[in-house]
Design a protein around this motif. Structure first.
Motif, PDB file in Angstrom:
ATOM      1  N   LYS A 326       0.827  -1.204   0.000  1.00 37.13           N
ATOM      2  CA  LYS A 326       0.000   0.000   0.000  1.00 37.13           C
ATOM      3  C   LYS A 326       0.863   1.257   0.000  1.00 37.13           C
ATOM      4  N   ALA A 327       1.997   1.182   0.715  1.00 35.77           N
ATOM      5  CA  ALA A 327       2.892   2.334   0.731  1.00 35.77           C
ATOM      6  C   ALA A 327       3.458   2.608  -0.658  1.00 35.77           C
ATOM      7  N   VAL A 328       3.767   1.550  -1.411  1.00 39.47           N
ATOM      8  CA  VAL A 328       4.245   1.738  -2.780  1.00 39.47           C
ATOM      9  C   VAL A 328       3.144   2.327  -3.641  1.00 39.47           C
ATOM     10  N   GLY A 329       1.933   1.799  -3.504  1.00 34.33           N
ATOM     11  CA  GLY A 329       0.819   2.327  -4.286  1.00 34.33           C
ATOM     12  C   GLY A 329       0.486   3.764  -3.953  1.00 34.33           C
ATOM     13  N   ALA A 330       0.711   4.163  -2.700  1.00 41.35           N
ATOM     14  CA  ALA A 330       0.445   5.538  -2.287  1.00 41.35           C
ATOM     15  C   ALA A 330       1.605   6.466  -2.617  1.00 41.35           C
ATOM     16  N   ARG A 331       2.634   5.958  -3.258  1.00 40.65           N
ATOM     17  CA  ARG A 331       3.796   6.730  -3.692  1.00 40.65           C
ATOM     18  C   ARG A 331       4.547   7.363  -2.512  1.00 40.65           C
ATOM     19  N   THR A 332       4.588   6.649  -1.403  1.00 41.98           N
ATOM     20  CA  THR A 332       5.361   7.126  -0.252  1.00 41.98           C
ATOM     21  C   THR A 332       6.695   6.402  -0.137  1.00 41.98           C
ATOM     22  N   ALA A 333       6.997   5.544  -1.083  1.00 40.68           N
ATOM     23  CA  ALA A 333       8.264   4.814  -1.088  1.00 40.68           C
ATOM     24  C   ALA A 333       9.199   5.416  -2.123  1.00 40.68           C
ATOM     25  N   THR A 334      10.490   5.318  -1.883  1.00 41.56           N
ATOM     26  CA  THR A 334      11.504   5.761  -2.831  1.00 41.56           C
ATOM     27  C   THR A 334      11.937   4.563  -3.668  1.00 41.56           C
ATOM     28  N   SER A 369      15.143  -1.506  -6.165  1.00 46.14           N
ATOM     29  CA  SER A 369      14.986  -1.353  -4.722  1.00 46.14           C
ATOM     30  C   SER A 369      13.791  -0.463  -4.420  1.00 46.14           C
ATOM     31  N   ALA A 370      13.272  -0.615  -3.217  1.00 48.55           N
ATOM     32  CA  ALA A 370      12.205   0.238  -2.695  1.00 48.55           C
ATOM     33  C   ALA A 370      12.546   0.555  -1.250  1.00 48.55           C
ATOM     34  N   SER A 371      12.565   1.843  -0.886  1.00 51.36           N
ATOM     35  CA  SER A 371      12.916   2.277   0.459  1.00 51.36           C
ATOM     36  C   SER A 371      11.730   2.958   1.111  1.00 51.36           C
ATOM     37  N   PHE A 372      11.563   2.702   2.419  1.00 48.62           N
ATOM     38  CA  PHE A 372      10.433   3.225   3.170  1.00 48.62           C
ATOM     39  C   PHE A 372      10.962   3.860   4.460  1.00 48.62           C
ATOM     40  N   GLU A 373      10.537   5.087   4.736  1.00 55.70           N
ATOM     41  CA  GLU A 373      10.848   5.701   6.020  1.00 55.70           C
ATOM     42  C   GLU A 373       9.720   5.380   6.987  1.00 55.70           C
ATOM     43  N   LEU A 374      10.046   4.692   8.080  1.00 61.06           N
ATOM     44  CA  LEU A 374       9.035   4.144   8.974  1.00 61.06           C
ATOM     45  C   LEU A 374       9.391   4.413  10.420  1.00 61.06           C
ATOM     46  N   GLY A 448      12.741  -1.315  17.416  1.00 59.18           N
ATOM     47  CA  GLY A 448      11.415  -0.885  17.840  1.00 59.18           C
ATOM     48  C   GLY A 448      11.423   0.507  18.445  1.00 59.18           C
ATOM     49  N   GLY A 449      10.439   1.320  18.054  1.00 66.62           N
ATOM     50  CA  GLY A 449      10.325   2.685  18.559  1.00 66.62           C
ATOM     51  C   GLY A 449      11.258   3.670  17.889  1.00 66.62           C
ATOM     52  N   ARG A 450      11.933   3.283  16.791  1.00 59.10           N
ATOM     53  CA  ARG A 450      12.889   4.160  16.109  1.00 59.10           C
ATOM     54  C   ARG A 450      12.385   4.529  14.710  1.00 59.10           C
ATOM     55  N   LEU A 451      12.855   5.688  14.260  1.00 58.40           N
ATOM     56  CA  LEU A 451      12.630   6.087  12.881  1.00 58.40           C
ATOM     57  C   LEU A 451      13.735   5.477  12.036  1.00 58.40           C
ATOM     58  N   VAL A 452      13.358   4.695  11.034  1.00 62.00           N
ATOM     59  CA  VAL A 452      14.347   3.980  10.227  1.00 62.00           C
ATOM     60  C   VAL A 452      13.993   4.090   8.758  1.00 62.00           C
ATOM     61  N   ARG A 453      14.971   3.740   7.936  1.00 65.33           N
ATOM     62  CA  ARG A 453      14.723   3.557   6.505  1.00 65.33           C
ATOM     63  C   ARG A 453      14.873   2.075   6.207  1.00 65.33           C
ATOM     64  N   LEU A 454      13.788   1.454   5.767  1.00 70.19           N
ATOM     65  CA  LEU A 454      13.804   0.041   5.401  1.00 70.19           C
ATOM     66  C   LEU A 454      13.922  -0.062   3.891  1.00 70.19           C
ATOM     67  N   THR A 455      14.904  -0.808   3.426  1.00 68.48           N
ATOM     68  CA  THR A 455      15.126  -0.962   1.989  1.00 68.48           C
ATOM     69  C   THR A 455      15.014  -2.427   1.608  1.00 68.48           C
ATOM     70  N   LEU A 456      14.148  -2.687   0.642  1.00 67.64           N
ATOM     71  CA  LEU A 456      14.033  -4.010   0.031  1.00 67.64           C
ATOM     72  C   LEU A 456      14.695  -3.935  -1.329  1.00 67.64           C
ATOM     73  N   ARG A 457      15.600  -4.866  -1.611  1.00 60.15           N
ATOM     74  CA  ARG A 457      16.381  -4.777  -2.826  1.00 60.15           C
ATOM     75  C   ARG A 457      16.546  -6.150  -3.454  1.00 60.15           C
ATOM     76  N   THR A 458      16.621  -6.183  -4.770  1.00 60.84           N
ATOM     77  CA  THR A 458      17.006  -7.397  -5.492  1.00 60.84           C
ATOM     78  C   THR A 458      18.293  -7.097  -6.242  1.00 60.84           C
ATOM     79  N   GLU A 459      19.249  -8.017  -6.133  1.00 63.14           N
ATOM     80  CA  GLU A 459      20.544  -7.839  -6.781  1.00 63.14           C
ATOM     81  C   GLU A 459      20.780  -8.970  -7.769  1.00 63.14           C
ATOM     82  N   PRO A 460      21.329  -8.666  -8.927  1.00 64.95           N
ATOM     83  CA  PRO A 460      21.592  -9.717  -9.922  1.00 64.95           C
ATOM     84  C   PRO A 460      22.914 -10.404  -9.653  1.00 64.95           C
ATOM     85  N   GLY A 461      23.138 -11.504 -10.349  1.00 58.31           N
ATOM     86  CA  GLY A 461      24.449 -12.145 -10.359  1.00 58.31           C
ATOM     87  C   GLY A 461      25.290 -11.502 -11.448  1.00 58.31           C
TER      88      GLY A 461
END
Length: 499
Positions: A326-334, A369-374, A448-461
């Protein structure tokens, strides 16, 4: 009811100087104790009813009751005998008792095709009974597993909780989006959106007493059908959901038999209290008062769910913190991909079917990659399924994809350091075992309880050919159980460059 029985036996002993009753109770205590020791092996081998009991520790409850009644009668006959049962209880704890069925020979246990009771019903966490069906409802059928080893951890092996949102729910049929999820010990509550008629499954075995509610009205409870792949009927609770937005809840409530039993126990204790309060038995009434209060509390806990249905979730019951799709669909992800920093042909939200599961996924053609500030909640966890499009499994070229998840703290003394919390390669073109969804649960409670940047990434060989990969149902969930206490921060690692 047991307290009332003890008082009646005690009263009879006082009136008749009941040494016979004392001897009977003491004999019963001794017999039950002997049946939990290795000295009773002959009885376990020769008496059919003993084999029906299966485990000697099941006699500990009756043994405790018999010892308690013996203590009551002994104390009534003469105060000098009152400490005797305590001494006996101490001696019982010092004796080595058995923790396995005595009638099974070790050689027989290991024999192929022979009795496999201990081998199949004991796990790291202790003993359980699944082969006999004692602790599963009749809707469960595990016979299709044949000679495979299984025990009380069977559900975690066959249907891991990581494949269910927050370990609780998943779509069994049709397309269902989970908008919110809350749970407690005896209920699970979900607000969902169904694109059409669908079935929502709960990772809860359908014991008698489970009820389902759709938009506040009671609805029939069904069970998951037989699994054609495994040949078993798991017996999960399932609820049919029509198209649209709906509120679905299941709750465990007393059955008529349980409610009648609770009412009977309360009535028996009330009658015992009146009997003890009559005449010279007021001291017994004082002793009985805590037991009566405990019984009333148990009865209240048994009947309370019936009076508060459907359950009303509170903020502390929330299990779904952030839906990353939903965050990706709402364009709140980098976003970042070979096609640019937007949704497109290389990075998008779509639908993918692998095996028998059709799931929403964040498609990422490596490198993407997709990054989220959470702001992560306490006891947070990242949950997602990793997979590669089956169309790439038999491609002429390709060397798989590496799935990486990183957390970067945005405040504090270690701000800006990336912590790699997941790093897993998949190559279904080369390894048949990778041709499925790989559900992962990553403990983020250290953040827990922290502001973080979560990044999901796929890397090729070395090559990015046919790197059609994605993250299925990625979400931040809240861990409410005590099995994952969390730990310190993981070791920071440099962010590798994408090929």
């Amino acid at each position: 009811a047991l307290a009332a029985l003890g008082l009646l036996v005690t009263g009879a002993a006082r009136r008749t100087r009941g040494w016979g009753i004392a001897a009977l109770l003491a004999s019963g205590t001794t017999l039950l104790w002997l049946l939990t020791t290795t000295w009773s092996r002959a009885a376990w081998e020769a008496v059919p009813l003993m084999r029906f009991l299966q485990f000697s520790w099941r006699l500990y409850g009756p043994l405790s009751l018999a010892l308690g009644l013996t203590a009551g009668v002994a104390g009534t006959l003469t105060p000098r005998l009152a400490p005797l049962p305590l001494v006996i209880a101490l001696l019982l704890t010092l004796n080595t008792t058995t923790a396995r069925p005595l009638w099974l020979d070790p050689a027989v246990e290991r024999r192929v095709g022979g009795p496999q009771l201990v081998a199949t019903e004991n796990t790291l966490f202790g003993a359980g009974t699944t082969t006999g069906g004692e602790f599963v409802p009749r809707t469960v059928d595990l016979q299709g597993l044949g000679e495979r080893r299984y025990g009380n951890g069977i559900y975690e092996r066959l249907y891991p909780e990581f494949g269910w949102l927050a370990g609780r729910v998943r779509a069994l049929d049709g397309r269902i989006r989970i908008d919110s999820l809350a749970s407690a010990t005896t209920w699970t509550d979900a607000r969902v959106t169904a694109d059409g008629p669908a079935v929502l499954a709960f990772r809860t075995v359908a014991f008698p007493g489970w009820r389902a509610y759709l938009d506040g009205a009671e609805t029939p409870v069904t069970t998951a059908p037989r699994d054609p792949t495994l040949g078993v009927a798991p017996g999960f609770v399932a609820v049919a959901v029509p198209a649209g937005d709906h509120h679905v809840q299941i709750a465990f409530t007393p059955t008529r038999a349980r409610s009648a039993a609770a009412a009977l126990s309360i009535a028996a204790l009330g009658a015992a209290a009146l009997w003890a309060a009559h005449g010279r038995r007021r001291r017994l009434a004082v002793l009985l008062a805590p037991v009566a209060l405990l019984a009333l509390a148990c009865g209240h806990d048994a009947l309370r769910p019936q009076l508060r249905l459907p359950a009303r979730p509170a903020p502390q019951n929330n299990r779904l913190a952030i839906d990353l799709l939903k965050a990706v669909g709402a364009r709140t992800a980098t976003l970042s991909s070979p096609g640019g920093a937007q949704l497109g042909a290389f990075l998008n939200v779509g639908r993918m079917r692998i095996g028998d599961r059709d799931r929403d996924w964040l498609y990422m053609h490596a490198p993407s990659s997709a990054s989220f500030e959470l702001m992560l909640p306490e006891r947070a966890a990242l949950q997602a399924g990793l997979g590669i499009d089956p169309a790439a499994w038999n491609a002429p070229t390709g060397d798989g994809v590496r799935f990486v998840a990183e957390v970067t703290t945005l405040g504090g003394s270690r701000a800006g350091e990336p912590f790699r919390v997941l790093d897993e390669p998949l190559n279904p073109r080369a390894w048949g075992g990778d041709r499925r969804w790989h559900d992962r649960w990553v403990d983020l409670s250290a953040f827990g309880g922290r502001l973080v940047r979560l990044t999901l990434r796929t890397e090729p060989g070395p090559t990015s050919d046919f790197d059609w990969s994605g993250w299925a149902d990625p979400a931040i969930v809240v861990q409410r159980d005590a099995r994952r206490p969390g730990g310190g921060l993981p070791v920071p690692v440099p962010t590798p460059r994408s090929s």
